[in-house]
Design a protein around this motif. Sequence first.
Motif, mmCIF file in Angstrom:
data_model
loop_
_atom_site.group_PDB
_atom_site.id
_atom_site.type_symbol
_atom_site.label_atom_id
_atom_site.label_comp_id
_atom_site.label_asym_id
_atom_site.label_seq_id
_atom_site.Cartn_x
_atom_site.Cartn_y
_atom_site.Cartn_z
ATOM 1 N N MET A 130 0.833 -1.204 0.000
ATOM 2 C CA MET A 130 0.000 0.000 0.000
ATOM 3 C C MET A 130 0.871 1.259 0.000
ATOM 4 N N ARG A 131 1.963 1.242 0.773
ATOM 5 C CA ARG A 131 2.861 2.401 0.788
ATOM 6 C C ARG A 131 3.478 2.639 -0.583
ATOM 7 N N LEU A 132 3.839 1.571 -1.282
ATOM 8 C CA LEU A 132 4.447 1.715 -2.605
ATOM 9 C C LEU A 132 3.461 2.351 -3.586
ATOM 10 N N ILE A 133 2.214 1.945 -3.515
ATOM 11 C CA ILE A 133 1.185 2.538 -4.392
ATOM 12 C C ILE A 133 1.067 4.026 -4.115
ATOM 13 N N ALA A 134 1.012 4.393 -2.808
ATOM 14 C CA ALA A 134 0.861 5.802 -2.444
ATOM 15 C C ALA A 134 2.090 6.625 -2.827
ATOM 16 N N GLU A 135 3.275 6.043 -2.666
ATOM 17 C CA GLU A 135 4.503 6.788 -2.950
ATOM 18 C C GLU A 135 4.595 7.228 -4.404
ATOM 19 N N VAL A 136 4.160 6.362 -5.332
ATOM 20 C CA VAL A 136 4.237 6.729 -6.750
ATOM 21 C C VAL A 136 2.916 7.309 -7.250
ATOM 22 N N GLU A 137 1.937 7.412 -6.331
ATOM 23 C CA GLU A 137 0.613 7.931 -6.665
ATOM 24 C C GLU A 137 0.026 7.210 -7.882
ATOM 25 N N ALA A 138 0.165 5.873 -7.850
ATOM 26 C CA ALA A 138 -0.441 5.065 -8.905
ATOM 27 C C ALA A 138 -1.954 5.072 -8.723
ATOM 28 N N PRO A 139 -2.731 5.102 -9.786
ATOM 29 C CA PRO A 139 -4.192 5.115 -9.646
ATOM 30 C C PRO A 139 -4.673 3.933 -8.803
ATOM 31 N N PHE A 140 -5.554 4.229 -7.854
ATOM 32 C CA PHE A 140 -6.135 3.207 -6.989
ATOM 33 C C PHE A 140 -7.636 3.417 -6.961
ATOM 34 N N ALA A 141 -8.397 2.367 -7.266
ATOM 35 C CA ALA A 141 -9.860 2.408 -7.252
ATOM 36 C C ALA A 141 -10.361 1.810 -5.938
ATOM 37 N N SER A 142 -11.001 2.627 -5.134
ATOM 38 C CA SER A 142 -11.548 2.186 -3.849
ATOM 39 C C SER A 142 -13.063 2.062 -3.962
ATOM 40 N N ARG A 143 -13.622 1.052 -3.328
ATOM 41 C CA ARG A 143 -15.080 0.933 -3.332
ATOM 42 C C ARG A 143 -15.734 2.166 -2.711
ATOM 43 N N GLY A 144 -15.183 2.670 -1.620
ATOM 44 C CA GLY A 144 -15.709 3.893 -1.035
ATOM 45 C C GLY A 144 -17.163 3.815 -0.623
ATOM 46 N N ASP A 145 -17.632 2.630 -0.232
ATOM 47 C CA ASP A 145 -19.067 2.437 0.023
ATOM 48 C C ASP A 145 -19.388 1.918 1.420
ATOM 49 N N ASP A 146 -18.412 1.993 2.328
ATOM 50 C CA ASP A 146 -18.605 1.500 3.698
ATOM 51 C C ASP A 146 -18.932 0.008 3.731
ATOM 52 N N SER A 147 -18.488 -0.717 2.732
ATOM 53 C CA SER A 147 -18.637 -2.176 2.719
ATOM 54 C C SER A 147 -17.578 -2.801 3.621
ATOM 55 N N GLY A 148 -17.689 -4.114 3.840
ATOM 56 C CA GLY A 148 -16.658 -4.807 4.598
ATOM 57 C C GLY A 148 -15.309 -4.700 3.922
ATOM 58 N N THR A 149 -15.299 -4.777 2.588
ATOM 59 C CA THR A 149 -14.050 -4.642 1.841
ATOM 60 C C THR A 149 -13.481 -3.240 1.997
ATOM 61 N N HIS A 150 -14.331 -2.217 1.895
ATOM 62 C CA HIS A 150 -13.863 -0.841 2.056
ATOM 63 C C HIS A 150 -13.329 -0.605 3.461
ATOM 64 N N ARG A 151 -14.012 -1.121 4.468
ATOM 65 C CA ARG A 151 -13.542 -0.966 5.845
ATOM 66 C C ARG A 151 -12.182 -1.637 6.025
ATOM 67 N N ALA A 152 -12.020 -2.829 5.446
ATOM 68 C CA ALA A 152 -10.730 -3.525 5.539
ATOM 69 C C ALA A 152 -9.635 -2.735 4.822
ATOM 70 N N GLU A 153 -9.965 -2.188 3.671
ATOM 71 C CA GLU A 153 -8.989 -1.378 2.931
ATOM 72 C C GLU A 153 -8.538 -0.178 3.760
ATOM 73 N N GLN A 154 -9.493 0.500 4.420
ATOM 74 C CA GLN A 154 -9.146 1.661 5.239
ATOM 75 C C GLN A 154 -8.225 1.263 6.395
ATOM 76 N N ARG A 155 -8.438 0.090 6.968
ATOM 77 C CA ARG A 155 -7.545 -0.376 8.036
ATOM 78 C C ARG A 155 -6.138 -0.615 7.497
ATOM 79 N N LEU A 156 -6.039 -1.121 6.269
ATOM 80 C CA LEU A 156 -4.719 -1.373 5.681
ATOM 81 C C LEU A 156 -3.967 -0.079 5.412
ATOM 82 N N TRP A 157 -4.663 0.947 4.907
ATOM 83 C CA TRP A 157 -4.004 2.247 4.720
ATOM 84 C C TRP A 157 -3.499 2.780 6.059
#
Length: 272
Positions: A130-157
């Motif tokens: 996740m840090r590598l993606i952010a460092e190069v600002e590579a496009p990242f598509a997030s569900r952004g819908d308060d789903s279980g997957t989105h919540r897990a993604e937010q914990r990983l960030w």
Amino acid sequence: MTRRPFATIALALAALSGTGLAQASDDYIVLASTTSTEASGLFGAIIPRFTEATGIEVRVVAVGTGQAFEIARRGDADSLLVHDTAGEERFVEEGYGTERADVMVNDFVIIGPGGDPAGISEAETVAEAMRLIAEVEAPFASRGDDSGTHRAEQRLWETAGVEPGGSWYRELGSGMGPTLNTAAAMDAYVMSDRATWVAFENPQDLTLLFEGDEALFNQYGSLLIDPERHPHLKHDLAEQWHRWLLSEEGQQAIADFTVNGQPLFFPNAHSD
């Protein structure tokens, strides 16, 4: 698919119930669950086996986990099957549920363009990826819908020490399938549950780039809703569904479900 407003979800629930009002004599329940369980084909495989065994029909409202919780809190679903253990435990603690139980598990994976511009395939942990993606600002598509997957993604960030934002980070308000479609069109990185990824039919240049970290563990739980809070619900039928999922027959039905010969969910029932 954008986030569905209350009115749209209410209409869907009304259509499922036939009249919009639960009829206690009808042998069906409304199950609020996640898009991953529906989109993967799991429910299409296991619900007929439950119905054959019990005569009870299960009508699924497939939304993000956050919306599924809200539907259950309002008393608009008889049963709940989601994948956010902390949220599930809070649901019980707040008096909306009487019991939660582990039912099955799979995992999340990080998908991205075949060229892997952030080099995450060489990462040792998902936090590093996740840090590598952010460092190069590579496009990242997030569900952004308060789903279980989105919540897990937010914990990983958060674990990675990254606060995602800016033009490279796209919050879509979409289910998993539409989010994968958008990621494919954008050549973007995306986090997906493995089941939806395996069943996905439009990968274009997307490929699985990172997997296997324990932090990507994805637990699904079934919950019984408190009959005192919502006495109008079909608690007896919902409990039969809940117990069947935990039974040897239900666990075998989950184990038997495959896509292209690959099992997508692994039964691990035990009550908390």
